[in-house]
Design an enzyme around this catalytic site. Sequence first.
Site, PDB file in Angstrom:
ATOM      1  N   ASP A 344       0.547   5.784  27.742  1.00 18.96           N
ATOM      2  CA  ASP A 344       1.504   6.105  26.689  1.00 18.96           C
ATOM      3  C   ASP A 344       0.754   5.869  25.375  1.00 18.96           C
ATOM      4  OD1 ASP A 344       3.990   6.321  25.199  1.00 18.96           O
ATOM      5  OD2 ASP A 344       3.901   4.140  25.048  1.00 18.96           O
ATOM      6  N   ASP A 539       4.783   0.737  27.636  1.00 20.06           N
ATOM      7  CA  ASP A 539       5.484  -0.455  27.132  1.00 20.06           C
ATOM      8  C   ASP A 539       6.958  -0.238  26.828  1.00 20.06           C
ATOM      9  OD1 ASP A 539       5.075   1.174  24.818  1.00 20.06           O
ATOM     10  OD2 ASP A 539       5.388  -0.607  23.573  1.00 20.06           O
ATOM     11  N   ASP A 543       9.138   4.562  29.286  1.00 21.28           N
ATOM     12  CA  ASP A 543       7.978   4.539  30.187  1.00 21.28           C
ATOM     13  C   ASP A 543       8.328   4.033  31.587  1.00 21.28           C
ATOM     14  OD1 ASP A 543       6.208   5.420  28.202  1.00 21.28           O
ATOM     15  OD2 ASP A 543       5.975   3.390  27.424  1.00 21.28           O
TER      16      ASP A 543
END
Length: 644
Positions: A344, A539, A543
Amino acid sequence: MKENKSIEEKEIESWKRKLFWSWVISIPIILLMYIPMIFGVMLFEEKIMSILILVLAFPVIFIIGFSTLKSGFRGFFSFYFNMDSLIALGTVVAYLTGFFNLFWELQNYSGISAMIMAIFVTGKYIESKARGQAGREIKKLLKLGAKKARVIRNKNEIEIDISEVQVGDIFIVKPGEKISTDGIVVKGESSVNESMVTGESLPVDKTKGMNVIGATINQDGILYVKATKIGRDTFLAHIIELVEEAQGSKVPIQRLADKITSIFVPVVLGISLLTFVGWSLTGNISSAFGAAISVLVISCPCALGLATPIALTVGSGMGAKRGILIRKGEAIQTMKEIEFVLFDKTGTITKGKPEVKEIFVLDKNKNHFFEISGSMEKLSEHPISKAIVEKTNLKKYLKVNNFKILRGRGIEGKINRKEIIIGNSNLMKERKISLKDFEKKINGFEEKGYTTIVVSENKKVLGIFGVADAVKKDSVEAIRMLNMQGYKTVMITGDNEITARAIAEEVGIREIIANVLPEDKAKKVSELQKKGFTSFVGDGINDAPALKQANVGIAMGTGTDIAIESGDIVLTKGSLTGVVQAINLSKATFLKIKQNLFWAFGYNIIAIPVAVAGFLHPVIAEIAMALSSITVVSNANLLRRKRI
């Protein structure tokens, strides 16, 4: 107040007591058995000595060894045999030869049965100590927590036990004191040493509105903190829970070892029986008993049962010390198959906090540009405004009148009766402010993925800020190391392609997948899984599905609770170097597991034929069996020397 002991500490103490009493009783047995052999002096008549040895051996086998016998013989009723089954049968059969010796001419192994159990107990004590040592890094965290809290109740400052703190309480932390529990700063400024949680040696500055973690140490200022989490909900308690969960989990290769053990024990029982029958046919019943008992004892798969959990315990303990929490043991085995490492962007590769990357001032009057910008943006709570205020770093702010926030576009106000407008290009066009001299620079900033903020005074542009989400200091190094090791690095982000590509180029990521909706991240992970095993690092709440979908989910400990719960591995530092360390640790731990299983299997393959042939005395067999377990424990502990 007496401190509660952990399960591990109670187990160590239990085996220690058993160890002491088993040898206190076994040593006189050894003296009774071997003094006549060495010195040729009979202390008692043979039958009396046999009875005496039977009496002395009884508590060692049936009291001290009761838990082992109970566990071992349970398998004969349930037909689910374990490693204790062989020791239980071997020691009881050996003990019974003492009774047979009273009536028939037969070698008496009853004293040897006590020695076998004493050596077995010694091995179990060493194992329990090793387990305790491996988990000690985690248990140290429990002791790090504050014991008292100084709270404000009814406008009075009182000191209470940490267990009495409630969510919403305001507590005071003075310089040098531990922060009582997780909370948010409501008053005061200080720096806090968070190294025990994050591993970072530099203290972190804390001001009003910032979160603090319980058990971290306040450095130089007084903080007033509002408690947000207590007891089992705190970050520290959560870390300990995650690591204990990892130590209790099973690696797929361990399940295979368990399956082999369940088949191995009945096979050994069959071999032992055939050994007894084979030797009996020679007419030597004493040798038949001796060889059969040796087969049972030498085959005890303690080393096999210990091979995986001890390595996993040492590995997870090492990880906890470095801020790597292995939540699921199977991640250790899966990690070695990983080909793709997916990231990410925001909060993972980047800080998730905008910073001014570049500025451009046309007339070189930087001080005036900074004064106007900083004074205006100080009145806004927008993250970009905070980034500009931080960049300008003014000691004194100008007075602003008629301040107004223009949602999604910028801000406006008056300074010294001059109209100030700060915002994006669209706002400038809307207010008919010419960007002619700045168009080339604005395009250049946007190509780099920056958000462009234009500052104007009385319709004249003073300069522009190029603002972007700053890359974490160690992201570049971490991704460089992953690329060097042959992993395919990919960024999956909801950001536009220009911004994503700019960040990817800065950190060295080779492939980007941009404009991905939160709900589609898991789908993109699934698509890449068709090409190879994937690890996803993230995080945020969005996600969590991708972390679950990936073969190994790595959650940043600085992220949301749901992301952390979805990860197989959690990095408490929030640093991408932890990804490299986690991969290296997983590989090193799995290598130790394979080595341990090799030694455990190899030991049994070599030892059983030797015992069948009658070359191993039962006591030597038990010593060899204990040494095999100690070898496995020692090999696992060599993992501590590994640099990850």
